[in-house]
Design an enzyme around this catalytic site. Structure first.
Site, PDB file in Angstrom:
ATOM      1  N   CYS A  95       0.828  -1.202   0.000  1.00  0.00           N
ATOM      2  CA  CYS A  95       0.000   0.000   0.000  1.00  0.00           C
ATOM      3  C   CYS A  95       0.861   1.249   0.000  1.00  0.00           C
ATOM      4  CB  CYS A  95      -0.921  -0.008   1.224  1.00  0.00           C
ATOM      5  SG  CYS A  95      -1.939   1.464   1.372  1.00  0.00           S
ATOM      6  N   CYS A 129       5.225  22.116   4.055  1.00  0.00           N
ATOM      7  CA  CYS A 129       5.085  20.662   3.915  1.00  0.00           C
ATOM      8  C   CYS A 129       6.123  20.118   2.945  1.00  0.00           C
ATOM      9  CB  CYS A 129       3.673  20.314   3.443  1.00  0.00           C
ATOM     10  SG  CYS A 129       3.215  21.049   1.862  1.00  0.00           S
TER      11      CYS A 129
END
Length: 394
Positions: free
Chosen positions: A56, A350
């Site tokens: 994932c 970020c």
């Protein structure tokens, strides 16, 4: 084994690196690597808790303990600074716990498969468990499978989930259900799962099909109208850490500018008068409405800070500046800040690379980096966030 076969750090994409520069997937600092690639687990190597790891793409670092993850975050920021000849005090990262992610985008197929994309692939991992999503979000995965099967979409869907004040807000991109059967299925799904809102978007803007009460998100103690799929800090804990850092930088400054203000994460948490600029029309209108209803001294402007950054003369009006740009950073605004006389800046980022690029411009213009507070909001991810304190060099 020699010392050269010991993992000494974790690279930007999550692979372990030995002392002699060998990159080893899913290795942690302190692991030993044999000549055939076998890994002997060291003190910072954990058994990944999720059955979907590492397939994932939602997580890259489940094999690291928190100490190693913190060091990875610090190294990412220090590396970004060093690339521009900079250094600074980097404080210990604040990490969000497992199962606290309050917003996420999942992908779905008509077969009912739903989840995150496989790492470096468009294939979808059909989620049977998730250790990063808030329980309220993960609880919708199985019901969404059944709903999507009924809607029979002709293409892949993106499902935006956000935990709002009233419950979960769901926006599905890629389909616009038509007909009585679809309407009944959507209403039944929304009622059964106590959704705050459900909307669909086939490319022309969201169309709300369920919203019993106006959807809000509380920021700085103020309920703010929440447009579908709006940007929020990924976890409440991460938001609190960033707000605390920004407040400590701004202090009791009476007049502050909040650039790239979004819905008002920082503007509504600051004392005094706040000028808030944001290019997203829905976001800035939501902030304006919330500030008006709560009688907060927040003055909003719909302004694209890439095309029209605040000028040095405009910046000089403020005792402190808060800036929280997208991942690309704010090169043009940083140039104006470098030429301004503003005394104090809180830079929330970020992306350590674009942050370091922007700050280099400012340092060359007479600023200094006082300290950096890293925040790990995206549990077990290589994604890094930070809040930095900058001030004018004496």
């Amino acid at each position: 084994m020699t010392e050269a076969s010991t993992i000494v750090r974790v690279a930007a994409r999550g692979e372990g690196v030995t002392a002699d520069g060998r990159h080893v997937p899913f290795a942690a600092p302190g692991d030993r690597v044999s000549e055939n690639g076998a890994i002997e687990a060291g003190p910072h190597h954990l058994v990944p808790p999720c059955r979907h790891f590492p397939q994932c793409g939602g997580c890259q670092l489940q094999h690291l303990d928190d100490a190693a993850w913190r060091q990875f975050i610090v190294d990412r920021i220090a590396g970004g600074l060093a690339a521009h000849g900079l250094s600074a005090e980097i404080r210990s990262p604040v990490l969000s716990p497992p199962r606290t992610r309050r917003r996420a985008t999942l992908h779905a197929e008509s077969s009912g498969r739903i989840g995150f994309a496989v790492e470096k692939s468009h294939a979808i991992v059909d989620l049977a468990e998730c250790h990063v999503l808030a329980p309220e979000l993960f609880a919708l995965v199985a019901p969404l499978r059944r709903l999507i099967h009924k809607l029979r979409p002709k293409r892949r869907l993106d499902i935006h989930l956000t935990l709002a004040d009233q419950g979960v807000d769901v926006l599905i991109n890629g389909v616009m259900p038509e007909g009585l059967a679809a309407a009944e299925a959507i209403t039944a799904f929304a009622e059964a799962n106590r959704l705050a809102r459900m909307a669909f978007d086939e490319g022309y803007g969201p169309e709300t099909r369920w919203e019993p009460d106006a959807v809000t998100i509380t920021l700085g103690g103020v309920p703010v109208p929440l447009p579908p799929a709006s940007f929020l800090q990924a976890t409440s804990e991460g938001e609190a850490a960033l707000v605390e850092a920004v407040r400590s930088i701004v202090g009791d400054t009476p007049v502050v500018a909040d650039l790239f203000a979004g819905l008002g994460t920082f503007a509504l948490a600051l004392p005094g008068r706040v000028y808030a600029a944001e290019a997203g029309r829905e976001a800035i209108m939501a902030l304006k409405a919330a500030a008006g209803r709560s009688q907060r001294a927040v003055f909003t402007e719909h302004r694209d800070l890439y095309r029209r950054p605040l000028t040095p003369a405009e910046l000089d009006r403020f005792g402190a500046i808060v800036i929280d740009p997208p991942r690309a950073g704010a090169k043009e605004q940083a140039q104006a800040l470098a030429a301004s006389r503003a005394p104090r800046l809180a830079y929330v980022s970020c992306n350590p690379s674009s942050f370091a690029r922007d700050v280099k411009v400012m340092v060359d213009g007479g600023w200094r980096i006082d300290w950096i507070q890293p925040v790990g909001q995206f549990r077990w991810s290589t994604h890094v966030e930070l809040a930095a304190s900058l001030s004018r060099a004496s």
